[in-house]
Every structure is written in structure tokens, then in C-alpha cells.
Scaffold this motif. Structure first.
Motif, PDB file in Angstrom:
ATOM      1  N   THR A  89       0.865  -1.168   0.000  1.00 48.21           N
ATOM      2  CA  THR A  89       0.000   0.000   0.000  1.00 48.21           C
ATOM      3  C   THR A  89       0.903   1.219   0.000  1.00 48.21           C
ATOM      4  O   THR A  89       1.745   1.380   0.884  1.00 48.21           O
ATOM      5  CB  THR A  89      -0.923   0.008   1.222  1.00 48.21           C
TER       6      THR A  89
ATOM      7  N   LYS B 174       1.780   7.426   0.270  1.00 45.19           N
ATOM      8  CA  LYS B 174       1.453   8.751  -0.256  1.00 45.19           C
ATOM      9  C   LYS B 174       0.027   8.823  -0.808  1.00 45.19           C
ATOM     10  O   LYS B 174      -0.665   9.817  -0.642  1.00 45.19           O
ATOM     11  CB  LYS B 174       2.466   9.094  -1.356  1.00 45.19           C
ATOM     12  N   THR B 175      -0.421   7.739  -1.477  1.00 47.65           N
ATOM     13  CA  THR B 175      -1.733   7.763  -2.123  1.00 47.65           C
ATOM     14  C   THR B 175      -2.748   6.840  -1.476  1.00 47.65           C
ATOM     15  O   THR B 175      -3.939   6.944  -1.752  1.00 47.65           O
ATOM     16  CB  THR B 175      -1.598   7.344  -3.606  1.00 47.65           C
TER      17      THR B 175
ATOM     18  N   ARG C 145      -3.028   3.851  -2.206  1.00 46.41           N
ATOM     19  CA  ARG C 145      -3.364   2.886  -3.252  1.00 46.41           C
ATOM     20  C   ARG C 145      -2.614   1.567  -3.042  1.00 46.41           C
ATOM     21  O   ARG C 145      -1.433   1.559  -2.733  1.00 46.41           O
ATOM     22  CB  ARG C 145      -2.987   3.474  -4.611  1.00 46.41           C
TER      23      ARG C 145
ATOM     24  N   GLN D  44      -0.928  -1.738  -4.530  1.00 46.91           N
ATOM     25  CA  GLN D  44      -0.284  -2.073  -5.788  1.00 46.91           C
ATOM     26  C   GLN D  44       0.302  -3.478  -5.695  1.00 46.91           C
ATOM     27  O   GLN D  44       0.846  -3.862  -4.656  1.00 46.91           O
ATOM     28  CB  GLN D  44       0.822  -1.054  -6.060  1.00 46.91           C
TER      29      GLN D  44
ATOM     30  N   HIS E 232       2.963   4.977 -11.481  1.00 47.33           N
ATOM     31  CA  HIS E 232       2.673   6.350 -11.901  1.00 47.33           C
ATOM     32  C   HIS E 232       1.285   6.420 -12.523  1.00 47.33           C
ATOM     33  O   HIS E 232       0.934   5.611 -13.375  1.00 47.33           O
ATOM     34  CB  HIS E 232       3.699   6.826 -12.944  1.00 47.33           C
ATOM     35  N   THR E 233       0.503   7.396 -12.112  1.00 52.72           N
ATOM     36  CA  THR E 233      -0.820   7.596 -12.700  1.00 52.72           C
ATOM     37  C   THR E 233      -0.827   8.815 -13.614  1.00 52.72           C
ATOM     38  O   THR E 233      -1.673   8.939 -14.473  1.00 52.72           O
ATOM     39  CB  THR E 233      -1.893   7.764 -11.603  1.00 52.72           C
ATOM     40  N   SER E 234       0.127   9.695 -13.423  1.00 56.77           N
ATOM     41  CA  SER E 234       0.202  10.921 -14.209  1.00 56.77           C
ATOM     42  C   SER E 234       1.214  10.769 -15.343  1.00 56.77           C
ATOM     43  O   SER E 234       2.324  10.276 -15.135  1.00 56.77           O
ATOM     44  CB  SER E 234       0.626  12.077 -13.296  1.00 56.77           C
TER      45      SER E 234
END
Length: 160
Positions: free
Chosen positions: A15, A18-19, A21, A23, A130-132
């Protein structure tokens, strides 16, 4: 929480602090081999792979100590200069020294090695988390030889 969730396929679930999320990342073959060589079993458990590092992050809530220790290792290996961690100023007066070789630079290196090996952009984004697009681009550094190989794929216009 970090755990090896599949010994045969070899993946780590974590997890991202920072986000928030979760993974799932496949293990690179050398890491998978290393983990299998250890007597400890991390498969389907909440046992941290690196208990001391995990405890340090849990107690401080930050990775600063690990980053500092990594910097000290790099200096001992002669890969960068020794850094003083004493505070010299505060606020806007505090000048932050930047160096190209840090623990964080491993993220750049990993992504760039994958890119230069021809790994697809979406797959690299999935691995790095990375999402961006802009963040992913900042972590991608293509070698001149990779660019040369790409340019060599342009057909000879004199023969068309």
C-alpha cells in the motif's frame, strides 16, 4: 503492509503511503531468487521483508532515516560526497543541496532501464505506479543509443 503474495509467480503487494493505493508488483528474478534463498517465509504473511526498515518507518512515520543511511552507504562506496545532516538554517533561508544520486534516483533508474529495454509505456507506468503522464515522463530518461536505434528504423527516403 508489504507481503509476498504468490511464491510461484513471485509478487509483492504493498500500500503506497502517499496515495493509499494498493499495488501488486511482480518480483524481478534476482529479488525472487534472493527471497527464496532465505529461510524466512514471507508468503501470505504480514511479516515485513526487511523488519528493521519496516520498524523504523512505523516508529517515525517517514523514510528520512533510510534515505540518510542510503546516502551514507553511497558516500562510503565513493559514489558521492559525504553529506552533513546538520541543520544550517530554517525556512526560506535554508538552502537544500541536491545531488543526482539518491535513494529516490533508483525510481528514475528502474523506469529508465525498462524504457531503454523497450518495455511498453503503459506497462512501465503499471510497474512504477505512476498515474500521471507528466510524472512518468519526468522519470523516463532515454539513452542516446535507444534514440539512435529508433531513428535507424526510418526508411531510406532515397530508396522509396
Amino acid at each position: 503492509m508489504t507481503e509476498v503474495i504468490n511464491e510461484s509467480g513471485g509478487s509483492i503487494r504493498l500500500t503506497v503511503a502517499k496515495t493509499g493505493r494498493t499495488q501488486v508488483i511482480p518480483l524481478a528474478a534476482p529479488l525472487k531468487k534472493f527471497l527464496k534463498s532465505k529461510k524466512k517465509k514471507w508468503v501470505n504473511s504480514d511479516v515485513p521483508i526487511h523488519p528493521r526498515a519496516f520498524a523504523m518507518i512505523e516508529s517515525t512515520g517517514t523514510t528520512q532515516t533510510l534515505s540518510r543511511q542510503f546516502t551514507e552507504l553511497l558516500a562510503k562506496a565513493g559514489l558521492r560526497e559525504k553529506v552533513s545532516h546538520r541543520k544550517t538554517a530554517s525556512g526560506r533561508k535554508a538552502k537544500r543541496n541536491r545531488h543526482s544520486l539518491t535513494f529516490h534516483s533508483l525510481r528514475h533508474t528502474g523506469n529508465s532501464l525498462l524504457a531503454n529495454a523497450g518495455v511498453d509505456r503503459e506497462l512501465r507506468k503499471s510497474i512504477t505506479g505512476h498515474t500521471s503522464e507528466s510524472v512518468h515522463d519526468a522519470y523516463t530518461h532515454l539513452e542516446i543509443e535507444t534514440r539512435r536505434i529508433a531513428l535507424d528504423k526510418i526508411p531510406d527516403l532515397q530508396k522509396i
